[in-house]
Design an enzyme around this catalytic site. Structure first.
Site, PDB file in Angstrom:
ATOM      1  CG  HIS A 198      -4.330   2.679   4.118  1.00  0.00           C
ATOM      2  ND1 HIS A 198      -3.850   3.734   3.418  1.00  0.00           N
ATOM      3  CD2 HIS A 198      -3.495   2.516   5.179  1.00  0.00           C
ATOM      4  CE1 HIS A 198      -2.763   4.203   4.029  1.00  0.00           C
ATOM      5  NE2 HIS A 198      -2.527   3.481   5.100  1.00  0.00           N
ATOM      6  CD  GLU A 201      -3.226  -1.479   8.131  1.00  0.00           C
ATOM      7  OE1 GLU A 201      -4.079  -0.599   7.876  1.00  0.00           O
ATOM      8  OE2 GLU A 201      -2.234  -1.270   8.855  1.00  0.00           O
TER       9      GLU A 201
HETATM   10  N1  ADE Z   1      -3.148   5.861   9.568  1.00  0.00           N
HETATM   11  C1  ADE Z   1      -1.884   5.833   9.984  1.00  0.00           C
HETATM   12  N2  ADE Z   1      -1.402   4.580   9.948  1.00  0.00           N
HETATM   13  C2  ADE Z   1      -2.398   3.790   9.477  1.00  0.00           C
HETATM   14  C3  ADE Z   1      -2.514   2.419   9.205  1.00  0.00           C
HETATM   15  N3  ADE Z   1      -1.502   1.558   9.385  1.00  0.00           N
HETATM   16  N4  ADE Z   1      -3.697   1.960   8.757  1.00  0.00           N
HETATM   17  C4  ADE Z   1      -4.715   2.796   8.582  1.00  0.00           C
HETATM   18  N5  ADE Z   1      -4.648   4.104   8.805  1.00  0.00           N
HETATM   19  C5  ADE Z   1      -3.500   4.607   9.251  1.00  0.00           C
HETATM   20 ZN    ZN Z   2      -0.693   3.413   6.166  1.00  0.00          ZN
END
Ligand code: ADE
Ligand code: ZN
Length: 347
Positions: A198, A201
């Site tokens: 990730h 975000e």
């Molecule tokens: N864990 C579960 N959903 C998440 C998200 N959107 N961003 C980061 N960690 C997560």
């Molecule tokens: Zn995620």
């Protein structure tokens, strides 16, 4: 000229593959309450409203619910039941392949071996019952730092399974830079695991650049911050690295319109996007409704819908034979469905 509107029925029936979906974010509130009661865990108030939805005001509150729901899963059978339920629910909306991410570190009562045993039992039962194929991404909780991540990857390597295909990195981006996880990622890569993370975000594009340059990821989860970094945008359009974009937001205050605008801009820029649900029970909705919303807001043609139906397979980490088999099945199904793409029999 604008494309005619695709039928929602058609979009729901499309065969779909998603590569970004957290197991613990698939647990509906009713199941979470039952698990929490059985296992003596107190859920935050926002998980106990009883109207079938989780209630939270920002990412931190949503993540706190996610962690508490995770803590309520305390036996291999809990993992098996949650995995089975989530995959069979998804299959009703055309889900044919899912890469399931889960966070072993958020379940300190169980060993990795116990958790993965439960998940694989649920996944195999769901494939037999509903024809949905799945693979597993073991996600590092970045808030717990690099040393704990190395121990987790060592544990994964010590308990190999063909279905466990990758290492991921999630939780609060602002609490752990990718650079802390180089050793864990190097170890995973040397064991033949694929790599995703990730980034972009909630954090900025420097996180994404670290994921590319230091962790050498094969895929980026989310990645919206690329829109603010022309160099990174051009680089990833050029490389066509997959972005597992998620259609709905985990922070209600950010409003979903902003996410829709980001995804429209990312698609227009030529990034390699797939559509994913992320946490369908926590954030909502299931993948089929993400497709309905995406088609409406991006003005998809049938060709676009078919491209996005296949994009999750293009981005996935399953073995080549499995991907080839699924691709052939998807293409036959897309051909069969094309005549009803503009049908009117839907809500
Ligand atoms: N864990 C579960 N959903 C998440 C998200 N959107 N961003 C980061 N960690 C997560
Ligand atoms: Zn995620």
């Amino acid at each position: 000229m604008e494309n005619p509107i695709l039928s929602a029925n058609y979009l729901r029936q499309l065969p779909k593959a998603e590569v970004h979906c957290h197991l613990e974010g698939c647990v509906p509130p009713s199941t979470a309450v039952a698990l929490a009661e059985r296992n003596g865990v107190t859920l935050p108030a926002g998980a106990r409203v009883g109207d079938g939805r989780y209630h939270f005001l920002n990412f931190d509150e949503g993540l706190a619910i996610y962690v508490a729901v995770s803590r309520s899963m305390q036996t291999p059978e809990d993992f098996e039941a949650v995995t089975y339920e989530s995959l069979t629910v998804g299959a009703r909306g055309g889900l044919r392949y899912r890469e399931i991410a889960f966070n072993p570190q958020n379940h300190p009562e169980l060993s990795y071996d116990q958790m993965i045993g439960g998940i694989l039992a649920g996944a195999r039962a769901a494939e037999a019952a509903a024809g949905v194929v799945s693979r597993v991404v073991v996600a590092i909780n970045r808030e717990l730092g690099g040393e704990a991540a190395v121990r987790l990857v060592q544990d994964v390597i010590a308990h190999p399974h063909d279905e466990v295909v990758a290492i991921g990195l999630d939780s609060n981006e602002l609490a752990g830079r990718p650079s802390e996880f180089v050793e864990a990622y190097d170890l995973a890569r040397s064991a033949g695991l694929r790599l995703t993370a990730h980034a972009g975000e909630h954090g900025d594009s420097t996180e994404m650049v670290e994921c590319l340059d230091l962790l050498k990821v094969d895929r980026i989860d989310h990645g919206y911050a690329a829109l603010l970094d022309p160099q990174l945008l051009a680089r990833t359009v050029d490389s066509q690295i997959p972005y597992s974009a998620c259609w709905f937001v985990d922070e209600p205050a950010l409003e979903v319109e902003g996410r829709r605008r980001d995804l429209a801009a990312m698609a227009a820029a030529g990034l390699n996007l797939s559509v994913n649900s992320d946490d369908p029970a926590l954030i909502g909705p299931e993948l089929d409704e993400c497709f309905v919303d995406a088609a409406a807001h991006l003005g998809w043609s049938v060709e676009d819908a078919e491209k996005y139906a296949l994009s999750g397979l293009d981005a996935c980490f399953a073995d080549d034979a499995t991907v080839a088999r699924l691709r052939a099945e998807f293409i036959a199904e897309l051909d069969r469905l094309r005549p009803v793409a503009y049908g009117t029999n839907d809500k």
